[in-house]
Design an enzyme around this catalytic site. Sequence first.
Site, short mmCIF file in Angstrom:
data_model
loop_
_atom_site.label_atom_id
_atom_site.label_comp_id
_atom_site.label_asym_id
_atom_site.label_seq_id
_atom_site.Cartn_x
_atom_site.Cartn_y
_atom_site.Cartn_z
N LYS A 133 -14.81 13.26 0.04
CA LYS A 133 -15.38 13.15 -1.32
C LYS A 133 -16.66 14.06 -1.52
CE LYS A 133 -13.77 8.90 -2.71
NZ LYS A 133 -13.75 7.67 -3.49
N LYS B 120 -2.89 11.45 -1.49
CA LYS B 120 -2.94 9.94 -1.84
C LYS B 120 -2.92 9.70 -3.13
CE LYS B 120 -6.67 7.33 -2.22
NZ LYS B 120 -7.71 6.52 -2.18
N LYS C 203 -7.04 7.53 -8.42
CA LYS C 203 -7.55 7.37 -9.79
C LYS C 203 -8.57 8.21 -10.34
CE LYS C 203 -10.18 3.01 -8.74
NZ LYS C 203 -11.28 3.15 -7.81
#
Length: 329
Positions: free
Chosen positions: A113, A194, A197
């Site tokens: 991230k 993966k 969202k």
Amino acid sequence: MMMTRVFSGIQPSGNLTIGNYLGAMKNFVRLQHEADCLFCVVDLHAITVPQEPEALRENSRNLAALYIAAGIDPDKATVFIQSHVTAHAELGWILQCIAYYGELGRMTQFKDKSAQKEVVTAGLFTYPALMAADILLYQTGLVPVGEDQKQHLELTRDIAERFNNRFGQTFVVPEPYIPKFGGRIMSLENPEKKMSKSDESAGAYIAMLDEPDVIRKKISRAVTDSDREVRYDPDAKPAVSNLMTIYGMFTDMTMEQVEKHFAGQGYGPFKKELAEVVVDGLSPIQQRYRELIGSSEVDEVLRKGAQKAREMCAGTLADVKSKLGFVLA
Ligand code: ATP
Ligand code: LTN
């Protein structure tokens, strides 16, 4: 016999996907019948990356509605918003002072991230200490999560053991509960990634609230593998195996049963049927969600949930403060 305590959380950071549903939420619904469960909307975690205030408010309430729409019964499980229970932030800080800089730096979610981001907040780095606080505050025995959270759970266990060793028995050391199937649903556009969202391409995921035609379109465009066989082989056929996993989880069929069902049929009929299975599986949830979102039921559930959660964690927080040597207020 005491019932096992279960805790899990989902971030109110946008459209939940069928990855969140199959990897986490479906197990929440199952576990509420056999354990003492808390399910949390983790808004403090969501602000580790920038959020629009109005969107965050709406997403938090919507996520609570979705928990209930997916089958969580507020009379059985405690549903609440993390920021409503200040003990999370308090223990979160304390556990930042128990966790080591080095171990936080090894977290792969942080590395992913923070990669190529211009701005990385300190909160994104210390995020796992707050997650540990969420879990440890309630003497949790079992934490249902997707595969990607396994490392955070290991860190939570290390933090709990470290605290217990230093200050005496304080926390239950929790176990992860990760589904064998569906613990890692992959992107429809890239089976190496993966399903997320926060993917910038909406074609990569199916949102739990996607309209039927959107679901059909996304599945018809999903990537497949070479040859035409509907065969489960995650190494050689990652894309089709991922679609088969989704099919199997919505129908409660094993991979052999799915293979048999589509033997000799190729990808076209498989994708068509998969789309209908997903549409039918999500439609009762979507319908209930639409009813809930317009009512005040959700707000009442959240008010009661926060009240109950506060009572459940007060003893542990007081114990921690006393053991650390804080002057009692
Ligand atoms: P993002 O994808 O935006 O980074 P996220 O979906 O990973 O966020 P959360 O919303 O907090 O983060 O995840 C909620 C739960 O859903 C967690 O238990 C997580 O492990 C699980 N989960 C998320 N994505 C998947 C997936 N693709 N397959 C299975 N489980 C998943
Ligand atoms: N880190 C998790 C969300 C999360 C969580 C928790 C999960 C926050 N606190 C406590 C289980 C238990 C995520 O990113 N998916």
